[in-house]
Enzyme design. Structure first.
Site, PDB file in Angstrom:
ATOM      1  N   SER A   1       1.254  -0.974  -0.203  1.00 53.20           N
ATOM      2  CA  SER A   1      -0.078   0.174   0.069  1.00 53.20           C
ATOM      3  C   SER A   1       0.871   1.430  -0.087  1.00 53.20           C
ATOM      4  O   SER A   1      -0.102   2.112  -0.434  1.00 53.20           O
ATOM      5  CB  SER A   1      -0.950   0.248   1.229  1.00 53.20           C
ATOM      6  OG  SER A   1      -0.032  -0.012   2.570  1.00 53.20           O
ATOM      7  N   ASN A   2       1.796   0.897   0.440  1.00 53.78           N
ATOM      8  CA  ASN A   2       2.778   2.363   0.416  1.00 53.78           C
ATOM      9  C   ASN A   2       3.945   2.402  -1.004  1.00 53.78           C
ATOM     10  O   ASN A   2       3.833   3.680  -1.212  1.00 53.78           O
ATOM     11  CB  ASN A   2       4.433   2.186   1.319  1.00 53.78           C
ATOM     12  CG  ASN A   2       3.886   2.698   3.003  1.00 53.78           C
ATOM     13  OD1 ASN A   2       3.812   4.173   3.120  1.00 53.78           O
ATOM     14  ND2 ASN A   2       3.252   1.787   3.686  1.00 53.78           N
TER      15      ASN A   2
ATOM     16  N   MET B   1      11.025  -7.146   3.749  1.00 57.81           N
ATOM     17  CA  MET B   1      11.326  -7.485   4.836  1.00 57.81           C
ATOM     18  C   MET B   1      12.700  -8.492   5.098  1.00 57.81           C
ATOM     19  O   MET B   1      13.044  -9.617   5.396  1.00 57.81           O
ATOM     20  CB  MET B   1       9.941  -8.502   4.856  1.00 57.81           C
ATOM     21  CG  MET B   1       9.012  -8.356   5.137  1.00 57.81           C
ATOM     22  SD  MET B   1       8.548  -6.931   6.337  1.00 57.81           S
ATOM     23  CE  MET B   1       8.519  -7.732   7.448  1.00 57.81           C
TER      24      MET B   1
ATOM     25  N   LEU C   1      19.295  -4.567   4.913  1.00 60.47           N
ATOM     26  CA  LEU C   1      20.055  -4.316   4.075  1.00 60.47           C
ATOM     27  C   LEU C   1      21.588  -4.399   4.673  1.00 60.47           C
ATOM     28  O   LEU C   1      21.657  -4.206   5.824  1.00 60.47           O
ATOM     29  CB  LEU C   1      20.535  -2.680   3.562  1.00 60.47           C
ATOM     30  CG  LEU C   1      18.914  -3.117   2.849  1.00 60.47           C
ATOM     31  CD1 LEU C   1      18.735  -2.259   1.200  1.00 60.47           C
ATOM     32  CD2 LEU C   1      18.508  -3.822   1.670  1.00 60.47           C
TER      33      LEU C   1
ATOM     34  N   ASN D   1      13.192   4.319   4.463  1.00 52.07           N
ATOM     35  CA  ASN D   1      11.994   3.333   4.630  1.00 52.07           C
ATOM     36  C   ASN D   1      11.475   4.112   5.300  1.00 52.07           C
ATOM     37  O   ASN D   1      11.683   5.049   6.008  1.00 52.07           O
ATOM     38  CB  ASN D   1      13.217   2.235   5.142  1.00 52.07           C
ATOM     39  CG  ASN D   1      12.071   1.457   5.964  1.00 52.07           C
ATOM     40  OD1 ASN D   1      11.187   0.969   5.604  1.00 52.07           O
ATOM     41  ND2 ASN D   1      12.657   1.158   7.869  1.00 52.07           N
TER      42      ASN D   1
ATOM     43  N   HIS E   1       8.700   3.269   8.629  1.00 51.93           N
ATOM     44  CA  HIS E   1       8.195   2.591  10.026  1.00 51.93           C
ATOM     45  C   HIS E   1       7.113   3.377  10.610  1.00 51.93           C
ATOM     46  O   HIS E   1       6.747   4.055  10.580  1.00 51.93           O
ATOM     47  CB  HIS E   1       9.573   2.382  11.143  1.00 51.93           C
ATOM     48  CG  HIS E   1       9.955   1.826  11.809  1.00 51.93           C
ATOM     49  ND1 HIS E   1       9.371   0.282  11.495  1.00 51.93           N
ATOM     50  CD2 HIS E   1       8.950   1.844  13.558  1.00 51.93           C
ATOM     51  CE1 HIS E   1       9.560   0.006  13.288  1.00 51.93           C
ATOM     52  NE2 HIS E   1       9.271   0.460  13.777  1.00 51.93           N
TER      53      HIS E   1
ATOM     54  N   ASP F   1      19.933   2.840   7.117  1.00 48.72           N
ATOM     55  CA  ASP F   1      22.087   2.280   7.281  1.00 48.72           C
ATOM     56  C   ASP F   1      21.530   1.279   7.778  1.00 48.72           C
ATOM     57  O   ASP F   1      20.927   0.712   7.000  1.00 48.72           O
ATOM     58  CB  ASP F   1      21.912   3.337   8.698  1.00 48.72           C
ATOM     59  CG  ASP F   1      21.759   2.823   9.890  1.00 48.72           C
ATOM     60  OD1 ASP F   1      21.093   1.954   9.990  1.00 48.72           O
ATOM     61  OD2 ASP F   1      21.877   3.958  10.881  1.00 48.72           O
TER      62      ASP F   1
ATOM     63  N   GLY G   1      22.085  -0.882   9.929  1.00 45.60           N
ATOM     64  CA  GLY G   1      21.148  -0.825  11.481  1.00 45.60           C
ATOM     65  C   GLY G   1      19.662  -1.484  11.247  1.00 45.60           C
ATOM     66  O   GLY G   1      18.643  -0.919  10.265  1.00 45.60           O
TER      67      GLY G   1
HETATM   68  C1  GRF Z   1       4.207  -0.800   6.916  1.00 44.23           C
HETATM   69  O1  GRF Z   1       3.451  -0.573   8.013  1.00 44.23           O
HETATM   70  C2  GRF Z   1       5.572  -0.301   7.028  1.00 44.23           C
HETATM   71  O2  GRF Z   1       5.677   1.404   7.723  1.00 44.23           O
HETATM   72  C3  GRF Z   1       6.195  -1.065   7.200  1.00 44.23           C
HETATM   73  O3  GRF Z   1       5.847  -2.557   6.610  1.00 44.23           O
HETATM   74  C4  GRF Z   1       4.097  -1.502   6.093  1.00 44.23           C
HETATM   75  C5  GRF Z   1       4.137  -1.934   4.701  1.00 44.23           C
HETATM   76  O4  GRF Z   1       3.472  -2.079   4.292  1.00 44.23           O
HETATM   77  N1  GRF Z   1       7.756  -1.187   6.300  1.00 44.23           N
HETATM   78  P1  GRF Z   1       2.417  -2.101   3.089  1.00 44.23           P
HETATM   79  O5  GRF Z   1       3.085  -3.129   2.370  1.00 44.23           O
HETATM   80  O6  GRF Z   1       3.069  -0.842   1.841  1.00 44.23           O
HETATM   81  O7  GRF Z   1       1.029  -1.982   2.962  1.00 44.23           O
END
Ligand code: GRF
Length: 221
Positions: A32-33, A109, A112, A126, A128, A160, A162
């Protein structure tokens, strides 16, 4: 002072009428992002071009959405690679083939390595679903609720080596409601994510910035 922001300032920053940044999205799932970034580009809100959507998961819904849009896609399945360096080498080769300049992780997931990050200094982002540095890692909304936090939100940061630890570009706060469960909180935060990711990238593309220690300093020197 980091050289990354300074170099980017000379070579890659773009105003609204400048050539578009070549963007790759890496995802593992729903996407979705990715969709929100794509929509921002289509609306003309983000001066970028999606040159490839890459997933380590064949059949990831986000990848299938990218295919439906007619975007270039690639699957680099980590289970088919001998080890992490071999997988990363395949991912890097794909990014180079498409001449990606910026990389947005969108639910990718995989951690890196420092070597990977070093190939795109200060050009990997990224998102989060918490206000970092609180609640890094997985099961974020459960952690937030268990802790009793009254405010959560999302964070866009440079990557980075981490875990959810690079310099912060942009954050947006979301109230935690008394009757929230992890699903309702996740949904509210996700809405904020979709509005924040493209704004953060746009700011990096359009404004002068540099990295000083952990802080990104925007604006002219
Ligand atoms: C999101 O909550 C993002 O913050 C996290 O993983 C989720 C990914 O959701 N890193 P989508 O696949 O973008 O819907």
């Amino acid at each position: 002072m980091s050289a990354g922001g300074t170099e980017l300032g000379k070579t890659l920053r773009r105003g609204r009428n400048s050539p578009r940044a070549r963007l790759a999205v890496l995802l593992s799932g729903r996407g979705s992002n990715f969709l929100a970034l794509h929509e921002a580009i289509e609306r003309g809100d983000l001066g970028a071009e999606l040159v490839v959507v890459l997933s380590n998961v064949d059949g990831a819904p986000g990848l299938e959405a990218a295919q439906r849009f007619g975007l270039a896609t690639a699957v680099v399945d980590h289970r088919m690679a001998a080890d992490r360096p071999a997988h990363e080498a395949q991912v890097l080769a794909t990014l180079e083939r498409y001449e990606a300049e910026w990389i947005c992780l969108a639910g990718y997931m995989r951690l890196l390595s420092a070597e990977f990050v070093g190939r795109y200094p200060h050009r990997i982002l990224n998102i989060h679903p918490s206000l970092l540095p609180s609640f890094p890692g997985l099961h974020v909304h459960e952690q937030v609720l268990q802790h009793g936090a009254r405010v959560s939100g999302c964070t866009v940061h440079l990557v980075d080596a981490g875990l959810d630890s690079g310099p912060i570009v942009m954050q947006r706060a979301v109230d935690v409601q008394d009757d929230d469960d992890p699903q309702t909180l996740a949904a509210r935060v996700l809405t904020a994510e979709h509005e924040t990711y493209w704004r953060a990238l746009r700011r990096l593309l359009e404004d002068p910035w540099r990295v000083q220690g952990r802080r990104i300093q925007f604006g002219p020197r």
